[in-house]
Write a protein that holds these residues in place. Structure first.
Motif, mmCIF file in Angstrom:
data_model
loop_
_atom_site.group_PDB
_atom_site.id
_atom_site.type_symbol
_atom_site.label_atom_id
_atom_site.label_comp_id
_atom_site.label_asym_id
_atom_site.label_seq_id
_atom_site.Cartn_x
_atom_site.Cartn_y
_atom_site.Cartn_z
ATOM 1 N N ILE A 164 26.550 81.721 35.339
ATOM 2 C CA ILE A 164 27.674 80.494 35.803
ATOM 3 C C ILE A 164 27.514 79.391 35.085
ATOM 4 C CG2 ILE A 164 28.288 78.964 37.760
ATOM 5 C CD1 ILE A 164 27.539 81.329 39.722
ATOM 6 N N ARG A 165 26.251 79.004 34.740
ATOM 7 C CA ARG A 165 26.102 77.607 33.939
ATOM 8 C C ARG A 165 26.592 78.110 32.422
ATOM 9 N NH1 ARG A 165 23.265 76.111 29.807
ATOM 10 N NH2 ARG A 165 22.294 78.301 29.579
ATOM 11 N N LYS A 166 26.683 78.706 31.957
ATOM 12 C CA LYS A 166 27.296 78.976 30.693
ATOM 13 C C LYS A 166 28.544 78.647 30.537
ATOM 14 C CE LYS A 166 23.949 82.486 29.294
ATOM 15 N NZ LYS A 166 23.661 83.915 28.882
ATOM 16 N N VAL A 167 29.446 78.793 32.015
ATOM 17 C CA VAL A 167 30.890 78.183 31.599
ATOM 18 C C VAL A 167 30.730 77.019 32.225
ATOM 19 C CG1 VAL A 167 31.609 80.898 31.668
ATOM 20 C CG2 VAL A 167 31.082 79.573 33.905
ATOM 21 N N GLY A 168 29.999 76.057 32.444
ATOM 22 C CA GLY A 168 30.102 74.865 32.665
ATOM 23 C C GLY A 168 30.012 74.397 34.252
#
Length: 278
Positions: A164-168
């Motif tokens: 989830i973090r990878k897409v901000g």
């Protein structure tokens, strides 16, 4: 009986090949029945166990232990390689070729002329190549399709949050994560106090609290499994010390002696603090 003479090797390549040769002999018809019966699944679990033992040696600054446990990690990796050699030698060789190709492809800042300024940019390049060059992206209807379903719950929670973090989609600062943990703890308390209410699900609220705690560890840059492993080791160490002192002082480990056990516990914690300051 297999005629084999062990030699102390002086180069990494020779030492690795000798280990692989021994593993191959163990798996042979003249070798060990137990080793022949092992499966890749079983050896994979051994590999996980040995990795944690290696990690324990690192955490305790045990250089000799690290050397031994690293050997055990390599043994299990070699055992997996041998198993694949037995079924398809070309496939195991290709596995090594592929990982070498992947490392070079995903490090254009090392093996090509691409420039990066810091580790964050390295990760961005790595992820971009995985998705845009290698096509490793999630399925259309499942954003988490590339998260291994066999992961234990704690590791899966961390992987879900990392993805989830990878897409901000992440907290702008740590304060929000701390507040989320406090919020989830409050909801656990509410569910506990109203367990007869069908709208309250105490188990789910406990899960949400654990998920938030994993998220906090992840946000602060720590691996939650390692953090919990260290806490488990600390609890075992301290309680073993309490167990010994209680025996020495004739204190039975029983709820009726809780105040005495608390006193010993605080003594042990104080002793650890003083030793760390030395």
């Amino acid at each position: 009986m297999i005629d084999f003479t062990l030699e102390k090797k002086t180069t990494l390549s020779d030492a690795l090949m000798q280990l692989f040769a021994i593993v191959s002999l163990l798996r042979s018809e003249q070798g060990c029945p137990w080793d022949r019966e092992q499966s890749p699944k079983q050896v994979s679990t051994h590999l996980i166990d040995e990795t944690y033992e290696y990690l324990d040696a690192i955490l305790s600054d045990d250089d000799e232990g690290q050397q031994e446990e690293l050997g055990d990690v390599l043994l299990n990796a070699m055992m997996l390689l041998e198993m694949h050699q037995e079924t398809d030698a070309s496939a195991s060789i290709e596995a090594l070729n592929q990982v070498c190709e992947k490392l070079i492809r995903r490090h254009p800042h090392v093996f090509s002329d691409q420039k990066v300024s810091n580790s964050k940019e390295v990760i961005d390049v790595w992820n971009a190549i995985k998705q845009n060059v290698e096509g490793k992206t999630h399925e259309k209807d499942d954003f988490f399709s590339r998260v291994p379903p066999s992961l234990p719950p704690l590791e899966m929670a961390n992987e879900i949050q990392q993805k989830i973090r990878k897409v901000g989609f992440d907290w702008p600062d740590a304060q929000g994560v701390f507040e989320k943990v406090a919020e989830e703890l409050k909801e656990v308390n509410t569910a506990f106090e109203h367990q007869q209410d069908k709208n309250e699900d105490l188990e789910m609220e406990l899960g949400d609290l654990l998920f938030a705690a994993v998220n906090l560890a992840r946000y602060l840059g720590f691996n939650p499994s390692l953090a919990l492993h260290r806490s488990n080791q600390k609890m075992k160490r301290r309680f073993n010390a309490l167990y010994k002192r209680s025996q020495d002082q004739g204190i039975a480990l029983h709820k009726d002696n809780l105040s005495e056990m608390d006193r010993l516990w605080e003594e042990i914690k104080a002793d650890e603090r003083s030793q760390s300051e030395e």
